[in-house]
Design a protein around this motif. Structure first.
Motif, PDB file in Angstrom:
ATOM      1  N   ALA A  16       0.840  -1.202   0.000  1.00  0.00           N
ATOM      2  CA  ALA A  16       0.000   0.000   0.000  1.00  0.00           C
ATOM      3  C   ALA A  16       0.876   1.253   0.000  1.00  0.00           C
ATOM      4  O   ALA A  16       0.621   2.202  -0.762  1.00  0.00           O
ATOM      5  N   ALA A  17       1.893   1.268   0.840  1.00  0.00           N
ATOM      6  CA  ALA A  17       2.779   2.427   0.927  1.00  0.00           C
ATOM      7  C   ALA A  17       3.531   2.644  -0.387  1.00  0.00           C
ATOM      8  O   ALA A  17       3.606   3.769  -0.883  1.00  0.00           O
ATOM      9  N   TRP A  18       4.075   1.553  -0.953  1.00  0.00           N
ATOM     10  CA  TRP A  18       4.825   1.690  -2.200  1.00  0.00           C
ATOM     11  C   TRP A  18       3.935   2.097  -3.365  1.00  0.00           C
ATOM     12  O   TRP A  18       4.326   2.930  -4.189  1.00  0.00           O
ATOM     13  N   THR A  51      -2.646  10.095   1.617  1.00  0.00           N
ATOM     14  CA  THR A  51      -3.674   9.872   2.635  1.00  0.00           C
ATOM     15  C   THR A  51      -4.391   8.546   2.395  1.00  0.00           C
ATOM     16  O   THR A  51      -4.647   7.787   3.333  1.00  0.00           O
ATOM     17  N   ILE A  52      -4.695   8.260   1.150  1.00  0.00           N
ATOM     18  CA  ILE A  52      -5.305   6.973   0.807  1.00  0.00           C
ATOM     19  C   ILE A  52      -4.351   5.839   1.181  1.00  0.00           C
ATOM     20  O   ILE A  52      -4.762   4.810   1.728  1.00  0.00           O
ATOM     21  N   GLY A  53      -3.064   6.040   0.907  1.00  0.00           N
ATOM     22  CA  GLY A  53      -2.062   5.042   1.264  1.00  0.00           C
ATOM     23  C   GLY A  53      -1.958   4.820   2.760  1.00  0.00           C
ATOM     24  O   GLY A  53      -1.776   3.686   3.215  1.00  0.00           O
ATOM     25  N   VAL A  54      -2.081   5.883   3.532  1.00  0.00           N
ATOM     26  CA  VAL A  54      -2.045   5.759   4.996  1.00  0.00           C
ATOM     27  C   VAL A  54      -3.220   4.914   5.476  1.00  0.00           C
ATOM     28  O   VAL A  54      -3.058   3.975   6.267  1.00  0.00           O
ATOM     29  N   ILE A  55      -4.397   5.222   4.981  1.00  0.00           N
ATOM     30  CA  ILE A  55      -5.594   4.474   5.383  1.00  0.00           C
ATOM     31  C   ILE A  55      -5.468   3.003   4.965  1.00  0.00           C
ATOM     32  O   ILE A  55      -5.724   2.094   5.759  1.00  0.00           O
ATOM     33  N   TRP A  56      -5.046   2.802   3.732  1.00  0.00           N
ATOM     34  CA  TRP A  56      -4.893   1.435   3.203  1.00  0.00           C
ATOM     35  C   TRP A  56      -3.849   0.662   4.000  1.00  0.00           C
ATOM     36  O   TRP A  56      -4.063  -0.490   4.392  1.00  0.00           O
ATOM     37  N   HIS A  57      -2.708   1.281   4.276  1.00  0.00           N
ATOM     38  CA  HIS A  57      -1.626   0.610   5.000  1.00  0.00           C
ATOM     39  C   HIS A  57      -2.070   0.197   6.421  1.00  0.00           C
ATOM     40  O   HIS A  57      -1.890  -0.949   6.827  1.00  0.00           O
ATOM     41  N   PHE A  58      -2.635   1.160   7.149  1.00  0.00           N
ATOM     42  CA  PHE A  58      -2.975   0.867   8.543  1.00  0.00           C
ATOM     43  C   PHE A  58      -4.221  -0.009   8.667  1.00  0.00           C
ATOM     44  O   PHE A  58      -4.392  -0.703   9.659  1.00  0.00           O
ATOM     45  N   ALA A  59      -5.082   0.006   7.655  1.00  0.00           N
ATOM     46  CA  ALA A  59      -6.255  -0.880   7.681  1.00  0.00           C
ATOM     47  C   ALA A  59      -5.862  -2.330   7.394  1.00  0.00           C
ATOM     48  O   ALA A  59      -6.532  -3.252   7.876  1.00  0.00           O
ATOM     49  N   SER A  60      -4.799  -2.524   6.634  1.00  0.00           N
ATOM     50  CA  SER A  60      -4.411  -3.884   6.256  1.00  0.00           C
ATOM     51  C   SER A  60      -3.236  -4.424   7.080  1.00  0.00           C
ATOM     52  O   SER A  60      -2.721  -5.479   6.791  1.00  0.00           O
ATOM     53  N   ARG A  61      -2.873  -3.766   8.109  1.00  0.00           N
ATOM     54  CA  ARG A  61      -1.729  -4.169   8.927  1.00  0.00           C
ATOM     55  C   ARG A  61      -2.076  -5.274   9.879  1.00  0.00           C
ATOM     56  O   ARG A  61      -3.125  -5.470  10.357  1.00  0.00           O
ATOM     57  N   ALA A  88       2.849   5.782  -2.736  1.00  0.00           N
ATOM     58  CA  ALA A  88       4.020   6.660  -2.834  1.00  0.00           C
ATOM     59  C   ALA A  88       4.467   6.782  -4.291  1.00  0.00           C
ATOM     60  O   ALA A  88       4.829   7.876  -4.738  1.00  0.00           O
ATOM     61  N   GLY A  89       4.427   5.693  -5.038  1.00  0.00           N
ATOM     62  CA  GLY A  89       4.812   5.749  -6.451  1.00  0.00           C
ATOM     63  C   GLY A  89       3.900   6.653  -7.252  1.00  0.00           C
ATOM     64  O   GLY A  89       4.366   7.471  -8.057  1.00  0.00           O
ATOM     65  N   ILE A  90       2.608   6.530  -7.026  1.00  0.00           N
ATOM     66  CA  ILE A  90       1.646   7.393  -7.716  1.00  0.00           C
ATOM     67  C   ILE A  90       1.856   8.851  -7.304  1.00  0.00           C
ATOM     68  O   ILE A  90       1.883   9.753  -8.144  1.00  0.00           O
ATOM     69  N   GLY A  91       2.020   9.074  -5.999  1.00  0.00           N
ATOM     70  CA  GLY A  91       2.241  10.431  -5.490  1.00  0.00           C
ATOM     71  C   GLY A  91       3.528  11.049  -6.024  1.00  0.00           C
ATOM     72  O   GLY A  91       3.555  12.225  -6.406  1.00  0.00           O
ATOM     73  N   MET A  92       4.606  10.247  -6.084  1.00  0.00           N
ATOM     74  CA  MET A  92       5.861  10.766  -6.630  1.00  0.00           C
ATOM     75  C   MET A  92       5.706  11.112  -8.108  1.00  0.00           C
ATOM     76  O   MET A  92       6.248  12.123  -8.569  1.00  0.00           O
ATOM     77  N   GLY A  93       4.962  10.297  -8.841  1.00  0.00           N
ATOM     78  CA  GLY A  93       4.708  10.597 -10.247  1.00  0.00           C
ATOM     79  C   GLY A  93       3.943  11.900 -10.420  1.00  0.00           C
ATOM     80  O   GLY A  93       4.270  12.714 -11.292  1.00  0.00           O
ATOM     81  N   LEU A  94       2.940  12.108  -9.577  1.00  0.00           N
ATOM     82  CA  LEU A  94       2.171  13.360  -9.638  1.00  0.00           C
ATOM     83  C   LEU A  94       3.045  14.565  -9.299  1.00  0.00           C
ATOM     84  O   LEU A  94       2.988  15.597  -9.983  1.00  0.00           O
ATOM     85  N   ALA A  95       3.841  14.455  -8.244  1.00  0.00           N
ATOM     86  CA  ALA A  95       4.705  15.568  -7.838  1.00  0.00           C
ATOM     87  C   ALA A  95       5.732  15.876  -8.922  1.00  0.00           C
ATOM     88  O   ALA A  95       5.999  17.046  -9.230  1.00  0.00           O
ATOM     89  N   LEU A  96       6.286  14.834  -9.522  1.00  0.00           N
ATOM     90  CA  LEU A  96       7.259  15.035 -10.591  1.00  0.00           C
ATOM     91  C   LEU A  96       6.602  15.669 -11.820  1.00  0.00           C
ATOM     92  O   LEU A  96       7.179  16.560 -12.462  1.00  0.00           O
ATOM     93  N   ALA A  97       5.395  15.242 -12.131  1.00  0.00           N
ATOM     94  CA  ALA A  97       4.671  15.825 -13.270  1.00  0.00           C
ATOM     95  C   ALA A  97       4.385  17.313 -13.029  1.00  0.00           C
ATOM     96  O   ALA A  97       4.557  18.141 -13.933  1.00  0.00           O
TER      97      ALA A  97
END
Length: 166
Positions: A48-50, A156-166, A53-62
């Motif tokens: 979830a984090a990766w 934020t979606i990644g945070v929710i996904w990560h902690f919900a599936s932990r 984070a990958g999508i977010g990094m792509g958006l920030a780079l774009a």
């Protein structure tokens, strides 16, 4: 306190700084978002984090790239040299200390206009070139801000996904 929660809180604060930094360029912007997302994903290590984070990094780079392209294209089209931009940046920094909050923007715009007038010796053409430059800079800032904010939302979606599936 759990280490993953602490890292997530710090990452959230850094992402807020990065989003503000896209508008107020004294603070780091998109680069901070990219580094923060990469570090957060590295430490948490979940799919979830990766993914987020990958999508977010792509958006920030774009957003970062679009901002540079939009502004650079106008600078070349208006034939504004680096010296004029350096004068505008110096005036923006001075304005930041003279006029709280908005001084950076006022100083940059005024410095740009004065440097262009000194170079062109024609107020009408200096106004036209400065206005076009400020317009493209503003559009670039808006695009970069939007992409950094979207990267924060994906995080934020990644945070929710990560902690919900932990």
């Amino acid at each position: 306190m759990d280490m993953q929660i602490l890292v997530t809180v710090i990452a959230g604060l850094l992402l807020v700084v990065s989003v503000v930094g896209t508008v107020y360029p004294v603070l780091p912007g998109s680069l901070l978002a990219i580094v923060t997302l990469l570090g957060w994903a590295w430490i948490l290590g979940s799919p979830a984090a990766w993914t987020c984070a990958g999508i977010g990094m792509g958006l920030a780079l774009a957003g970062w790239s679009a901002s540079a392209v939009l502004t650079g294209r106008t600078l070349r089209r208006q034939r504004i040299p680096r010296g004029t931009i350096l004068v505008a940046v110096a005036a923006g920094i001075a304005g930041m200390f003279l006029i709280p909050v908005v001084g950076l923007f006022v100083g940059f715009g005024l410095g740009l206009l004065l440097a262009e007038y000194a170079r062109r010796r024609d107020l009408k053409s200096a106004l036209r070139a400065s206005a076009a430059t400020l317009k493209s800079t503003g559009l670039g800032i808006l695009v970069e801000f939007g992409c950094a904010a979207l990267a924060g939302s994906v995080w934020t979606i990644g945070v929710i996904w990560h902690f919900a599936s932990r």
